[in-house]
Design a protein around this motif. Structure first.
Motif, PDB file in Angstrom:
ATOM      1  N   ALA A  42       0.153 -39.332 -10.411  1.00  0.00           N
ATOM      2  CA  ALA A  42      -0.655 -38.412  -9.998  1.00  0.00           C
ATOM      3  C   ALA A  42      -0.075 -36.805 -10.082  1.00  0.00           C
ATOM      4  CB  ALA A  42      -0.990 -38.599  -8.401  1.00  0.00           C
ATOM      5  N   ASN A  43       0.901 -36.823 -10.688  1.00  0.00           N
ATOM      6  CA  ASN A  43       1.872 -35.276 -10.783  1.00  0.00           C
ATOM      7  C   ASN A  43       2.373 -34.961  -9.591  1.00  0.00           C
ATOM      8  OD1 ASN A  43       1.460 -35.346 -13.697  1.00  0.00           O
ATOM      9  ND2 ASN A  43      -0.621 -34.460 -13.161  1.00  0.00           N
ATOM     10  N   GLN A  44       2.811 -36.078  -8.688  1.00  0.00           N
ATOM     11  CA  GLN A  44       3.203 -35.601  -7.248  1.00  0.00           C
ATOM     12  C   GLN A  44       4.618 -36.012  -7.327  1.00  0.00           C
ATOM     13  OE1 GLN A  44       1.716 -34.356  -4.490  1.00  0.00           O
ATOM     14  NE2 GLN A  44      -0.143 -34.248  -5.501  1.00  0.00           N
ATOM     15  N   ALA A  45       5.621 -35.318  -6.778  1.00  0.00           N
ATOM     16  CA  ALA A  45       6.866 -35.652  -6.922  1.00  0.00           C
ATOM     17  C   ALA A  45       7.058 -36.400  -5.726  1.00  0.00           C
ATOM     18  CB  ALA A  45       7.867 -34.200  -6.440  1.00  0.00           C
ATOM     19  N   THR A  46       7.693 -37.619  -6.072  1.00  0.00           N
ATOM     20  CA  THR A  46       8.060 -38.756  -5.194  1.00  0.00           C
ATOM     21  C   THR A  46       9.237 -38.900  -4.982  1.00  0.00           C
ATOM     22  OG1 THR A  46       5.833 -39.565  -5.731  1.00  0.00           O
ATOM     23  CG2 THR A  46       7.394 -40.878  -4.427  1.00  0.00           C
ATOM     24  N   ALA A  47       9.966 -39.300  -3.934  1.00  0.00           N
ATOM     25  CA  ALA A  47      11.437 -39.633  -3.665  1.00  0.00           C
ATOM     26  C   ALA A  47      11.476 -41.147  -4.043  1.00  0.00           C
ATOM     27  CB  ALA A  47      11.825 -39.526  -2.391  1.00  0.00           C
ATOM     28  N   VAL A  48      12.463 -41.354  -4.942  1.00  0.00           N
ATOM     29  CA  VAL A  48      12.812 -42.770  -5.399  1.00  0.00           C
ATOM     30  C   VAL A  48      14.452 -42.843  -5.415  1.00  0.00           C
ATOM     31  CG1 VAL A  48      10.724 -43.102  -7.121  1.00  0.00           C
ATOM     32  CG2 VAL A  48      12.816 -42.184  -8.006  1.00  0.00           C
ATOM     33  N   SER A  49      14.830 -44.053  -5.168  1.00  0.00           N
ATOM     34  CA  SER A  49      16.245 -44.358  -5.447  1.00  0.00           C
ATOM     35  C   SER A  49      16.580 -44.604  -6.748  1.00  0.00           C
ATOM     36  CB  SER A  49      16.736 -45.400  -4.438  1.00  0.00           C
ATOM     37  OG  SER A  49      15.956 -46.732  -4.881  1.00  0.00           O
ATOM     38  N   VAL A  50      17.774 -44.157  -7.041  1.00  0.00           N
ATOM     39  CA  VAL A  50      18.272 -44.543  -8.202  1.00  0.00           C
ATOM     40  C   VAL A  50      18.899 -46.040  -8.415  1.00  0.00           C
ATOM     41  CG1 VAL A  50      20.211 -43.771 -10.029  1.00  0.00           C
ATOM     42  CG2 VAL A  50      18.702 -42.127  -8.882  1.00  0.00           C
ATOM     43  N   THR A  51      18.480 -46.597  -9.161  1.00  0.00           N
ATOM     44  CA  THR A  51      18.852 -48.153  -9.261  1.00  0.00           C
ATOM     45  C   THR A  51      19.244 -48.429 -10.703  1.00  0.00           C
ATOM     46  OG1 THR A  51      16.713 -49.083  -9.772  1.00  0.00           O
ATOM     47  CG2 THR A  51      17.549 -49.045  -7.465  1.00  0.00           C
ATOM     48  N   GLY A  52      19.854 -49.695 -10.915  1.00  0.00           N
ATOM     49  CA  GLY A  52      20.097 -50.139 -12.321  1.00  0.00           C
ATOM     50  C   GLY A  52      21.318 -49.960 -12.650  1.00  0.00           C
ATOM     51  N   ASP A  53      21.823 -49.529 -13.745  1.00  0.00           N
ATOM     52  CA  ASP A  53      23.207 -49.188 -14.618  1.00  0.00           C
ATOM     53  C   ASP A  53      23.873 -47.825 -13.995  1.00  0.00           C
ATOM     54  OD1 ASP A  53      22.711 -51.310 -15.935  1.00  0.00           O
ATOM     55  OD2 ASP A  53      22.232 -50.406 -17.786  1.00  0.00           O
ATOM     56  N   HIS A  59      20.875 -40.587  -1.652  1.00  0.00           N
ATOM     57  CA  HIS A  59      20.946 -41.390  -3.041  1.00  0.00           C
ATOM     58  C   HIS A  59      19.512 -41.326  -3.634  1.00  0.00           C
ATOM     59  CE1 HIS A  59      25.136 -42.019  -2.491  1.00  0.00           C
ATOM     60  NE2 HIS A  59      24.943 -42.436  -1.589  1.00  0.00           N
ATOM     61  N   HIS A  60      18.599 -40.457  -3.336  1.00  0.00           N
ATOM     62  CA  HIS A  60      17.212 -40.364  -3.931  1.00  0.00           C
ATOM     63  C   HIS A  60      16.955 -39.071  -4.694  1.00  0.00           C
ATOM     64  CE1 HIS A  60      16.434 -43.663  -1.312  1.00  0.00           C
ATOM     65  NE2 HIS A  60      15.198 -43.797  -1.494  1.00  0.00           N
ATOM     66  N   ILE A  61      16.220 -39.027  -5.852  1.00  0.00           N
ATOM     67  CA  ILE A  61      15.730 -38.167  -6.553  1.00  0.00           C
ATOM     68  C   ILE A  61      14.119 -37.862  -6.466  1.00  0.00           C
ATOM     69  CG2 ILE A  61      17.779 -38.258  -8.309  1.00  0.00           C
ATOM     70  CD1 ILE A  61      15.829 -39.661 -10.049  1.00  0.00           C
ATOM     71  N   LEU A  62      14.062 -36.760  -6.813  1.00  0.00           N
ATOM     72  CA  LEU A  62      12.328 -36.627  -7.072  1.00  0.00           C
ATOM     73  C   LEU A  62      12.063 -36.836  -8.301  1.00  0.00           C
ATOM     74  CD1 LEU A  62      11.909 -33.312  -4.688  1.00  0.00           C
ATOM     75  CD2 LEU A  62      11.633 -35.608  -4.030  1.00  0.00           C
ATOM     76  N   VAL A  63      10.851 -37.771  -8.508  1.00  0.00           N
ATOM     77  CA  VAL A  63      10.432 -37.928  -9.661  1.00  0.00           C
ATOM     78  C   VAL A  63       8.934 -37.760  -9.975  1.00  0.00           C
ATOM     79  CG1 VAL A  63      10.098 -39.817 -11.638  1.00  0.00           C
ATOM     80  CG2 VAL A  63      12.286 -39.762 -10.122  1.00  0.00           C
ATOM     81  N   GLY A  64       8.443 -37.292 -10.646  1.00  0.00           N
ATOM     82  CA  GLY A  64       6.793 -37.107 -11.070  1.00  0.00           C
ATOM     83  C   GLY A  64       6.073 -38.439 -10.873  1.00  0.00           C
ATOM     84  N   ASN A  65       5.112 -38.735 -10.384  1.00  0.00           N
ATOM     85  CA  ASN A  65       4.423 -39.931 -10.431  1.00  0.00           C
ATOM     86  C   ASN A  65       3.350 -39.734 -11.235  1.00  0.00           C
ATOM     87  OD1 ASN A  65       2.626 -38.844  -8.638  1.00  0.00           O
ATOM     88  ND2 ASN A  65       3.106 -40.078  -6.938  1.00  0.00           N
TER      89      ASN A  65
END
Length: 150
Positions: free
Chosen positions: A25-36, A17-23
């Motif tokens: 520093a232009n690094q792909a970082t795993a983050v969990s999807v939260t919210g709605d 349930h995580h996705i890769l999102v650019g931070n």
């Protein structure tokens, strides 16, 4: 040919349930999807219960095409929706009360059988067509004239 090194995008594992999102520093970082929204293992997303509130619905966004047939029941209509000249039937539908000087022609409600200068006046139960009399006259364009003082 040119070779492009994609090894920086390789990851041995990505938490469920995580996705890769650019931070920043232009690094792909795993983050969990939260919210709605929740993210399912197959990549589909689902809105969480009560995520869509009245404040999040744009004005005029809910059109007739988006409402299922028979979805609006008489219980969801306010008792005053009928108003003067309209009658709410037992099944919740509205009909024109033609005895009030109204008629339906080509899906338009119009005044029927009225003389120039007639107006709709409420009598406590419905709107009735009446002509002005006495000291004031009324033309069909809304112009009033004093006929004489009595």
């Amino acid at each position: 040919g040119n070779t492009v090194d994609l090894s920086g995008f390789q990851t041995t594992s990505l938490p469920e349930h995580h996705i890769l999102v650019g931070n920043a520093a232009n690094q792909a970082t795993a983050v969990s999807v939260t919210g709605d929204v929740t993210l399912n293992s197959d990549g589909t997303m689902t809105l969480v219960l009560d995520a869509v509130t009245t404040a999040k619905i744009l004005n005029q966004a809910i059109t007739t095409a988006k409402i299922a047939d028979e979805a609006v029941t008489k219980e969801k209509l306010h008792a005053d929706v009928a108003g003067a000249g309209l009658v709410q039937q037992v099944d919740g539908s509205l009909s024109v009360q033609t005895g009030a000087g109204l008629q339906v022609v080509s899906d338009a409600v119009t005044l029927s059988n009225t003389a120039n200068g007639s107006v709709l006046i409420g009598d406590g139960t419905q709107a009735r067509v009446r002509s002005l009399s006495g000291d004031v006259g009324l033309a069909n364009d809304g112009t009033t004239t004093v006929k004489g003082l009595q």
